[in-house]
Design a protein around this motif. Sequence first.
Motif, PDB file in Angstrom:
ATOM      1  N   ALA A 175       0.824  -1.211   0.000  1.00  0.00           N
ATOM      2  CA  ALA A 175       0.000   0.000   0.000  1.00  0.00           C
ATOM      3  C   ALA A 175       0.857   1.261   0.000  1.00  0.00           C
ATOM      4  CB  ALA A 175      -0.936  -0.005   1.209  1.00  0.00           C
ATOM      5  N   SER A 176       1.905   1.265   0.836  1.00  0.00           N
ATOM      6  CA  SER A 176       2.767   2.452   0.911  1.00  0.00           C
ATOM      7  C   SER A 176       3.547   2.650  -0.388  1.00  0.00           C
ATOM      8  CB  SER A 176       3.736   2.334   2.091  1.00  0.00           C
ATOM      9  OG  SER A 176       4.573   1.204   1.940  1.00  0.00           O
ATOM     10  N   GLU A 177       4.012   1.546  -0.982  1.00  0.00           N
ATOM     11  CA  GLU A 177       4.733   1.648  -2.250  1.00  0.00           C
ATOM     12  C   GLU A 177       3.816   2.156  -3.354  1.00  0.00           C
ATOM     13  OE1 GLU A 177       6.517  -2.073  -3.141  1.00  0.00           O
ATOM     14  OE2 GLU A 177       8.016  -1.928  -1.544  1.00  0.00           O
ATOM     15  N   SER A 178       2.607   1.630  -3.375  1.00  0.00           N
ATOM     16  CA  SER A 178       1.644   2.065  -4.398  1.00  0.00           C
ATOM     17  C   SER A 178       1.342   3.552  -4.263  1.00  0.00           C
ATOM     18  CB  SER A 178       0.343   1.259  -4.271  1.00  0.00           C
ATOM     19  OG  SER A 178       0.579  -0.115  -4.507  1.00  0.00           O
ATOM     20  N   ALA A 179       1.233   4.028  -3.006  1.00  0.00           N
ATOM     21  CA  ALA A 179       0.950   5.445  -2.784  1.00  0.00           C
ATOM     22  C   ALA A 179       2.088   6.319  -3.294  1.00  0.00           C
ATOM     23  CB  ALA A 179       0.701   5.695  -1.298  1.00  0.00           C
ATOM     24  N   ILE A 180       3.329   5.887  -3.056  1.00  0.00           N
ATOM     25  CA  ILE A 180       4.485   6.678  -3.491  1.00  0.00           C
ATOM     26  C   ILE A 180       4.579   6.698  -5.013  1.00  0.00           C
ATOM     27  CG2 ILE A 180       7.006   6.770  -3.502  1.00  0.00           C
ATOM     28  CD1 ILE A 180       6.934   5.752  -0.614  1.00  0.00           C
ATOM     29  N   PHE A 181       4.389   5.536  -5.644  1.00  0.00           N
ATOM     30  CA  PHE A 181       4.452   5.482  -7.113  1.00  0.00           C
ATOM     31  C   PHE A 181       3.294   6.248  -7.748  1.00  0.00           C
ATOM     32  CE2 PHE A 181       7.286   1.809  -6.411  1.00  0.00           C
ATOM     33  CZ  PHE A 181       8.303   2.145  -7.289  1.00  0.00           C
ATOM     34  N   ALA A 182       2.136   6.200  -7.101  1.00  0.00           N
ATOM     35  CA  ALA A 182       0.997   6.963  -7.620  1.00  0.00           C
ATOM     36  C   ALA A 182       1.262   8.461  -7.524  1.00  0.00           C
ATOM     37  CB  ALA A 182      -0.265   6.602  -6.845  1.00  0.00           C
ATOM     38  N   LEU A 183       1.855   8.884  -6.408  1.00  0.00           N
ATOM     39  CA  LEU A 183       2.187  10.305  -6.251  1.00  0.00           C
ATOM     40  C   LEU A 183       3.237  10.732  -7.267  1.00  0.00           C
ATOM     41  CD1 LEU A 183       1.863  12.935  -4.682  1.00  0.00           C
ATOM     42  CD2 LEU A 183       3.597  12.115  -3.069  1.00  0.00           C
ATOM     43  N   LEU A 184       4.217   9.876  -7.523  1.00  0.00           N
ATOM     44  CA  LEU A 184       5.233  10.176  -8.533  1.00  0.00           C
ATOM     45  C   LEU A 184       4.586  10.342  -9.907  1.00  0.00           C
ATOM     46  CD1 LEU A 184       8.165  10.401  -9.555  1.00  0.00           C
ATOM     47  CD2 LEU A 184       8.208   7.898  -9.703  1.00  0.00           C
ATOM     48  N   GLY A 185       3.688   9.427 -10.251  1.00  0.00           N
ATOM     49  CA  GLY A 185       3.000   9.532 -11.537  1.00  0.00           C
ATOM     50  C   GLY A 185       2.153  10.784 -11.631  1.00  0.00           C
ATOM     51  N   LEU A 186       1.505  11.156 -10.521  1.00  0.00           N
ATOM     52  CA  LEU A 186       0.663  12.352 -10.511  1.00  0.00           C
ATOM     53  C   LEU A 186       1.497  13.611 -10.707  1.00  0.00           C
ATOM     54  CD1 LEU A 186      -2.286  13.330 -10.011  1.00  0.00           C
ATOM     55  CD2 LEU A 186      -1.651  13.607  -7.606  1.00  0.00           C
ATOM     56  N   LEU A 227       9.910  16.345  -7.394  1.00  0.00           N
ATOM     57  CA  LEU A 227       9.917  15.382  -8.498  1.00  0.00           C
ATOM     58  C   LEU A 227      11.142  14.464  -8.467  1.00  0.00           C
ATOM     59  CD1 LEU A 227       8.475  14.356 -10.972  1.00  0.00           C
ATOM     60  CD2 LEU A 227       9.492  16.209 -12.294  1.00  0.00           C
ATOM     61  N   PRO A 228      12.377  14.984  -8.434  1.00  0.00           N
ATOM     62  CA  PRO A 228      13.528  14.072  -8.355  1.00  0.00           C
ATOM     63  C   PRO A 228      13.592  13.325  -7.031  1.00  0.00           C
ATOM     64  CG  PRO A 228      14.245  16.355  -8.191  1.00  0.00           C
ATOM     65  CD  PRO A 228      12.808  16.391  -8.563  1.00  0.00           C
ATOM     66  N   LEU A 229      13.109  13.942  -5.955  1.00  0.00           N
ATOM     67  CA  LEU A 229      13.118  13.261  -4.657  1.00  0.00           C
ATOM     68  C   LEU A 229      12.229  12.019  -4.703  1.00  0.00           C
ATOM     69  CD1 LEU A 229      13.997  13.211  -1.704  1.00  0.00           C
ATOM     70  CD2 LEU A 229      12.035  14.673  -1.165  1.00  0.00           C
ATOM     71  N   LEU A 230      11.035  12.160  -5.271  1.00  0.00           N
ATOM     72  CA  LEU A 230      10.139  11.015  -5.400  1.00  0.00           C
ATOM     73  C   LEU A 230      10.735   9.951  -6.325  1.00  0.00           C
ATOM     74  CD1 LEU A 230       6.636  12.727  -5.698  1.00  0.00           C
ATOM     75  CD2 LEU A 230       7.395  11.178  -3.889  1.00  0.00           C
ATOM     76  N   ALA A 231      11.437  10.392  -7.378  1.00  0.00           N
ATOM     77  CA  ALA A 231      12.068   9.436  -8.288  1.00  0.00           C
ATOM     78  C   ALA A 231      13.142   8.632  -7.570  1.00  0.00           C
ATOM     79  CB  ALA A 231      12.673  10.182  -9.477  1.00  0.00           C
ATOM     80  N   LEU A 232      13.914   9.280  -6.707  1.00  0.00           N
ATOM     81  CA  LEU A 232      14.962   8.575  -5.962  1.00  0.00           C
ATOM     82  C   LEU A 232      14.363   7.603  -4.953  1.00  0.00           C
ATOM     83  CD1 LEU A 232      17.461  11.529  -5.362  1.00  0.00           C
ATOM     84  CD2 LEU A 232      17.704   9.648  -6.972  1.00  0.00           C
ATOM     85  N   VAL A 233      13.304   8.036  -4.267  1.00  0.00           N
ATOM     86  CA  VAL A 233      12.641   7.150  -3.306  1.00  0.00           C
ATOM     87  C   VAL A 233      12.033   5.950  -4.028  1.00  0.00           C
ATOM     88  CG1 VAL A 233      10.746   6.968  -1.654  1.00  0.00           C
ATOM     89  CG2 VAL A 233      12.208   8.989  -1.646  1.00  0.00           C
ATOM     90  N   SER A 234      11.442   6.198  -5.184  1.00  0.00           N
ATOM     91  CA  SER A 234      10.864   5.106  -5.963  1.00  0.00           C
ATOM     92  C   SER A 234      11.947   4.119  -6.396  1.00  0.00           C
ATOM     93  CB  SER A 234      10.139   5.666  -7.195  1.00  0.00           C
ATOM     94  OG  SER A 234       9.074   6.509  -6.815  1.00  0.00           O
ATOM     95  N   ALA A 235      13.107   4.630  -6.801  1.00  0.00           N
ATOM     96  CA  ALA A 235      14.216   3.760  -7.188  1.00  0.00           C
ATOM     97  C   ALA A 235      14.676   2.913  -6.007  1.00  0.00           C
ATOM     98  CB  ALA A 235      15.375   4.593  -7.723  1.00  0.00           C
TER      99      ALA A 235
END
Length: 257
Positions: free
Chosen positions: A45-56, A190-198
């Motif tokens: 759930a937490s991963e999905s929320a982060i990836f969804a926020l990155l996409g948004l 934006l780059p912060l979310l990309a790094l967290v997603s990675a």
Amino acid sequence: MYLQLIASALALGLFLGMLLCVEIGRRMGLAQLRKEPGMPKGFGASESAIFALLGLILAFSFSGAATRFEDHRHLVAEEANAIGTAYLRLDLLPSSAQIALKSQFKHYVDVRILSYSRNEDPIATQQAHAQTAALQQQIWQSATASYALADARANLDLILPDALNAMFDITTTRAVALENHPPFIVFLLLPLLALVSALLVGFDMSNNKHRRWLHIISFAAVMSLTVYVIIDLEYPRLGLIRINPADQVLIDLRSSM
């Protein structure tokens, strides 16, 4: 040129940072597996929320940058139309009043073309904007001076309130539009979310025996390229993607005068 270098450096830094975060995440996952065999549950759930926020954030940033890019092109056409309309209305004036004003209009269009063709040189751009303001004052004074001609008063009522004001106002609109960007926190998020997603991608891949380089590099490359394009679109006079061809409408207008 400078923006291209900065944007390229940021994109490259993000690409390398994402590769590093994937590796860190993978090692964190391996350490977790040594302590507790089997991947932990309940993080989906937490991963999905982060990836969804990155996409948004990506979608809004890209859409906003593309919209502003198109708006800049439309503003060039609007300025050309405003100048062209005012220039045509000069024909309503007596011949004695037209000569000076038409000469000033031609010089004005030349300056407006130069105002944005040398945008990489801030000093030249400032000088061109100062020339624009000075020419606007001269055109206004020449037009108001024509009120002394008794037979011109009625026709000047068509020029002064509408055509000249529209021609002058669009310069401010264009200048403000070039400074219209999202808040800096958005570019930081934006780059912060990309790094967290990675980091999360690497953690999820730790259960695999071998690294999946195709997926890792593709993910980092696509994200970095998207961020680069967003930054490039935000500065349409400085980056690789430019609206300079839109200036052709002003050049064509100048040729028709």
